[in-house]
Design a protein around this motif. Structure first.
Motif, PDB file in Angstrom:
ATOM      1  N   HIS A 269       5.925   4.734   0.354  1.00 49.88           N
ATOM      2  CA  HIS A 269       5.638   6.130   0.001  1.00 49.88           C
ATOM      3  C   HIS A 269       6.379   6.529  -1.280  1.00 49.88           C
ATOM      4  O   HIS A 269       7.203   7.440  -1.268  1.00 49.88           O
ATOM      5  CB  HIS A 269       6.059   7.069   1.133  1.00 49.88           C
ATOM      6  N   PRO A 270       6.128   5.866  -2.389  1.00 50.27           N
ATOM      7  CA  PRO A 270       6.831   6.244  -3.623  1.00 50.27           C
ATOM      8  C   PRO A 270       6.329   7.563  -4.181  1.00 50.27           C
ATOM      9  O   PRO A 270       5.207   7.999  -3.883  1.00 50.27           O
ATOM     10  CB  PRO A 270       6.489   5.088  -4.568  1.00 50.27           C
ATOM     11  N   GLY A 271       7.159   8.188  -4.991  1.00 51.76           N
ATOM     12  CA  GLY A 271       6.727   9.419  -5.639  1.00 51.76           C
ATOM     13  C   GLY A 271       7.820  10.011  -6.501  1.00 51.76           C
ATOM     14  O   GLY A 271       9.003   9.690  -6.348  1.00 51.76           O
ATOM     15  N   PHE A 272       7.408  10.872  -7.420  1.00 49.38           N
ATOM     16  CA  PHE A 272       8.345  11.709  -8.155  1.00 49.38           C
ATOM     17  C   PHE A 272       8.451  13.039  -7.419  1.00 49.38           C
ATOM     18  O   PHE A 272       7.461  13.542  -6.872  1.00 49.38           O
ATOM     19  CB  PHE A 272       7.859  11.947  -9.590  1.00 49.38           C
ATOM     20  N   LEU A 273       9.620  13.611  -7.421  1.00 48.54           N
ATOM     21  CA  LEU A 273       9.850  14.872  -6.724  1.00 48.54           C
ATOM     22  C   LEU A 273       9.286  16.038  -7.530  1.00 48.54           C
ATOM     23  O   LEU A 273       9.508  16.147  -8.725  1.00 48.54           O
ATOM     24  CB  LEU A 273      11.359  15.063  -6.503  1.00 48.54           C
ATOM     25  N   ASP A 274       8.524  16.907  -6.864  1.00 49.07           N
ATOM     26  CA  ASP A 274       8.044  18.131  -7.501  1.00 49.07           C
ATOM     27  C   ASP A 274       8.064  19.271  -6.483  1.00 49.07           C
ATOM     28  O   ASP A 274       8.308  19.060  -5.292  1.00 49.07           O
ATOM     29  CB  ASP A 274       6.641  17.944  -8.106  1.00 49.07           C
TER      30      ASP A 274
ATOM     31  N   LEU B  16      13.778  10.457  -0.772  1.00 51.14           N
ATOM     32  CA  LEU B  16      13.618   9.038  -0.464  1.00 51.14           C
ATOM     33  C   LEU B  16      12.364   8.446  -1.110  1.00 51.14           C
ATOM     34  O   LEU B  16      12.289   7.237  -1.315  1.00 51.14           O
ATOM     35  CB  LEU B  16      13.598   8.814   1.050  1.00 51.14           C
ATOM     36  N   ARG B  17      11.399   9.289  -1.445  1.00 56.94           N
ATOM     37  CA  ARG B  17      10.225   8.788  -2.172  1.00 56.94           C
ATOM     38  C   ARG B  17      10.648   8.294  -3.559  1.00 56.94           C
ATOM     39  O   ARG B  17      10.128   7.286  -4.054  1.00 56.94           O
ATOM     40  CB  ARG B  17       9.164   9.873  -2.303  1.00 56.94           C
ATOM     41  N   VAL B  18      11.557   9.004  -4.175  1.00 57.53           N
ATOM     42  CA  VAL B  18      12.060   8.593  -5.485  1.00 57.53           C
ATOM     43  C   VAL B  18      12.825   7.280  -5.360  1.00 57.53           C
ATOM     44  O   VAL B  18      12.695   6.380  -6.207  1.00 57.53           O
ATOM     45  CB  VAL B  18      12.950   9.688  -6.097  1.00 57.53           C
ATOM     46  N   GLN B  19      13.614   7.145  -4.295  1.00 57.98           N
ATOM     47  CA  GLN B  19      14.347   5.901  -4.084  1.00 57.98           C
ATOM     48  C   GLN B  19      13.391   4.740  -3.818  1.00 57.98           C
ATOM     49  O   GLN B  19      13.610   3.624  -4.293  1.00 57.98           O
ATOM     50  CB  GLN B  19      15.330   6.049  -2.919  1.00 57.98           C
ATOM     51  N   GLU B  20      12.327   4.999  -3.068  1.00 57.66           N
ATOM     52  CA  GLU B  20      11.318   3.955  -2.863  1.00 57.66           C
ATOM     53  C   GLU B  20      10.740   3.516  -4.208  1.00 57.66           C
ATOM     54  O   GLU B  20      10.569   2.318  -4.468  1.00 57.66           O
ATOM     55  CB  GLU B  20      10.190   4.464  -1.960  1.00 57.66           C
ATOM     56  N   LEU B  21      10.415   4.493  -5.049  1.00 53.60           N
ATOM     57  CA  LEU B  21       9.854   4.172  -6.364  1.00 53.60           C
ATOM     58  C   LEU B  21      10.811   3.302  -7.167  1.00 53.60           C
ATOM     59  O   LEU B  21      10.404   2.283  -7.748  1.00 53.60           O
ATOM     60  CB  LEU B  21       9.546   5.464  -7.116  1.00 53.60           C
TER      61      LEU B  21
ATOM     62  N   GLY C 245       8.605  -0.959   8.134  1.00 59.77           N
ATOM     63  CA  GLY C 245      10.049  -0.777   8.160  1.00 59.77           C
ATOM     64  C   GLY C 245      10.661  -0.338   6.849  1.00 59.77           C
ATOM     65  O   GLY C 245      11.829   0.035   6.815  1.00 59.77           O
ATOM     66  N   PHE C 246       9.881  -0.393   5.769  1.00 55.30           N
ATOM     67  CA  PHE C 246      10.373   0.073   4.466  1.00 55.30           C
ATOM     68  C   PHE C 246      10.170   1.580   4.402  1.00 55.30           C
ATOM     69  O   PHE C 246       9.268   2.111   3.752  1.00 55.30           O
ATOM     70  CB  PHE C 246       9.625  -0.645   3.343  1.00 55.30           C
ATOM     71  N   TYR C 247      11.012   2.309   5.133  1.00 52.29           N
ATOM     72  CA  TYR C 247      10.839   3.757   5.263  1.00 52.29           C
ATOM     73  C   TYR C 247      12.115   4.363   5.816  1.00 52.29           C
ATOM     74  O   TYR C 247      12.690   3.859   6.780  1.00 52.29           O
ATOM     75  CB  TYR C 247       9.678   4.073   6.220  1.00 52.29           C
ATOM     76  N   GLY C 248      12.597   5.432   5.194  1.00 50.89           N
ATOM     77  CA  GLY C 248      13.699   6.182   5.756  1.00 50.89           C
ATOM     78  C   GLY C 248      15.059   5.826   5.190  1.00 50.89           C
ATOM     79  O   GLY C 248      15.243   4.848   4.458  1.00 50.89           O
TER      80      GLY C 248
ATOM     81  N   ASN D 202       0.827  -1.209   0.000  1.00 53.45           N
ATOM     82  CA  ASN D 202       0.000   0.000   0.000  1.00 53.45           C
ATOM     83  C   ASN D 202       0.860   1.259   0.000  1.00 53.45           C
ATOM     84  O   ASN D 202       1.695   1.459   0.875  1.00 53.45           O
ATOM     85  CB  ASN D 202      -0.912   0.028   1.223  1.00 53.45           C
ATOM     86  N   ALA D 203       0.619   2.121  -0.974  1.00 58.97           N
ATOM     87  CA  ALA D 203       1.320   3.405  -1.074  1.00 58.97           C
ATOM     88  C   ALA D 203       0.462   4.497  -0.450  1.00 58.97           C
ATOM     89  O   ALA D 203      -0.633   4.795  -0.938  1.00 58.97           O
ATOM     90  CB  ALA D 203       1.615   3.727  -2.534  1.00 58.97           C
ATOM     91  N   ASP D 204       0.952   5.074   0.640  1.00 59.12           N
ATOM     92  CA  ASP D 204       0.243   6.150   1.311  1.00 59.12           C
ATOM     93  C   ASP D 204       0.395   7.466   0.541  1.00 59.12           C
ATOM     94  O   ASP D 204       1.248   7.596  -0.329  1.00 59.12           O
ATOM     95  CB  ASP D 204       0.801   6.348   2.722  1.00 59.12           C
ATOM     96  N   ASP D 205      -0.441   8.444   0.894  1.00 58.17           N
ATOM     97  CA  ASP D 205      -0.324   9.839   0.453  1.00 58.17           C
ATOM     98  C   ASP D 205      -0.762  10.099  -0.979  1.00 58.17           C
ATOM     99  O   ASP D 205      -0.361  11.099  -1.582  1.00 58.17           O
ATOM    100  CB  ASP D 205       1.114  10.356   0.624  1.00 58.17           C
TER     101      ASP D 205
END
Length: 248
Positions: free
Chosen positions: A198-203, A215-220, A169-172, A9-12
Motif C-alpha cells: 500500500h505505497p503512497g504519498f501523504l496528502d 506507513l504508506r510513505v514508509q512502504e514506498l 505480511g508486508f503491512y503495518g 500489487n499495490a492496493d487502493d
C-alpha cells in the motif's frame, strides 16, 4: 528462466492523489508491477488516465463494498439509509448475492470503459474472502469475464486462475522496513507469489479517509530501495503482473 515469479500489487489506486502518485512512483522506480483501482472515489477516472502512461503496470479492480457509495443505483442490501455502503457485521448480515454481483459488474464495467485491459480482481479489506455472498458473486464474475482473482489461502478456485501463494505480511508498524521485505523476498518459493502493498504519498485527502497514513510513505521508501531491488536479482525472481495468466 526463473520458476520464481512475483506479482507486487499495490492496493487502493485512486484512493487519493498521493496514493495514486505513490503507486506510480513505486512502479517506475521500484518493484511494484501491478495495482488495483477503486472506481467509486472522486479521483478514480483521473487516476486511470495517469495509469495509461505506464503500460507495464497491470491494472485490476479493487472491488469496494464497504466504503463510500455504490456505482449501482439499486443494491438495497448493501447500503444504509444515507445511501452509503454498510460496513463490518452490518454488511455481512445484510449483503445479498444478487446485489453484490450487480455492484461488482457495475464497478468492473466502469473500469473497463476507462481501461480495457483489466488484469484481475481483488477487494478492499478482503471482503470477498470474509463474506460468503461476496465470495460467490465475485467467483461467478471472474469466470464470466475470464479474470484471475486474489485468494488469501493460495488455493485455486475451480477454473479461476490464482497465484500459488499470497503474502499480506508486508503491512503495518514494524513490518514495512527494508529488512522485513528482504526477508520476504529471500523466502519466495517457486511458482507464482503475490505480495500485497500500500505505497503512497501523504496528502490531506488520505489523512481524512484512511487510518493507514505515514506507513504508506514508509512502504514506498522500501519498495524503491536499491537493496530490495538487488535482492530480487540475487534470488532470480521474475517480477510479473496478473496478465501472465493470460498466456497459460
Amino acid at each position: 528462466m526463473s520458476k520464481k515469479k512475483l506479482i507486487v500489487n499495490a492496493d487502493d489506486f485512486g484512493l487519493s492523489p498521493g496514493v495514486t502518485m505513490g503507486i506510480l512512483y513505486a512502479h517506475q522506480f521500484g518493484i511494484v508491477t501491478s495495482t488495483t483501482a477503486m472506481v467509486n472515489t472522486i479521483f478514480a477516472k483521473e487516476s486511470i488516465q495517469l495509469a495509461r502512461s505506464f503500460p507495464e503496470l497491470g491494472v485490476g479492480l479493487h472491488l469496494v463494498l464497504d466504503r463510500g457509495e455504490p456505482i449501482s443505483s439499486n443494491v438495497p442490501s448493501l447500503i444504509d439509509k444515507q445511501g452509503n455502503f454498510l460496513k463490518g457485521e452490518a454488511l455481512l448480515e445484510s449483503a445479498e448475492k444478487q446485489d453484490v454481483k450487480e455492484e461488482i459488474i457495475r464497478q468492473l464495467e466502469l473500469l473497463l470503459s476507462w481501461y480495457p485491459k483489466v488484469t484481475h480482481l481483488d477487494s478492499h479489506h478482503h471482503v470477498h474472502t470474509r463474506i460468503p455472498a461476496v465470495a460467490e458473486a465475485i467467483e461467478e464474475v471472474a469466470k464470466e469475464y475470464r479474470l484471475p482473482i486474489r485468494t488469501l489461502d493460495g488455493f485455486s478456485i475451480d477454473d479461476i486462475l490464482t497465484p500459488s501463494k499470497f503474502i499480506g505480511g508486508f503491512y503495518g508498524e514494524g513490518e514495512v522496513d527494508t529488512a522485513s521485505l528482504i526477508n520476504i523476498l529471500n523466502n519466495v518459493e517457486e511458482e507464482v507469489t503475490e505480495l500485497m502493498c500500500h505505497p503512497g504519498f501523504l496528502d490531506n485527502w488520505l489523512i481524512k479517509q484512511s487510518s493507514y497514513q505515514q506507513l504508506r510513505v514508509q512502504e514506498l521508501e522500501t519498495l524503491i530501495n536499491q537493496e530490495v531491488q538487488n535482492t530480487i536479482l540475487t534470488n532470480n525472481i521474475e517480477c510479473i503482473q496478473y496478465e501472465y495468466f493470460n498466456d497459460l
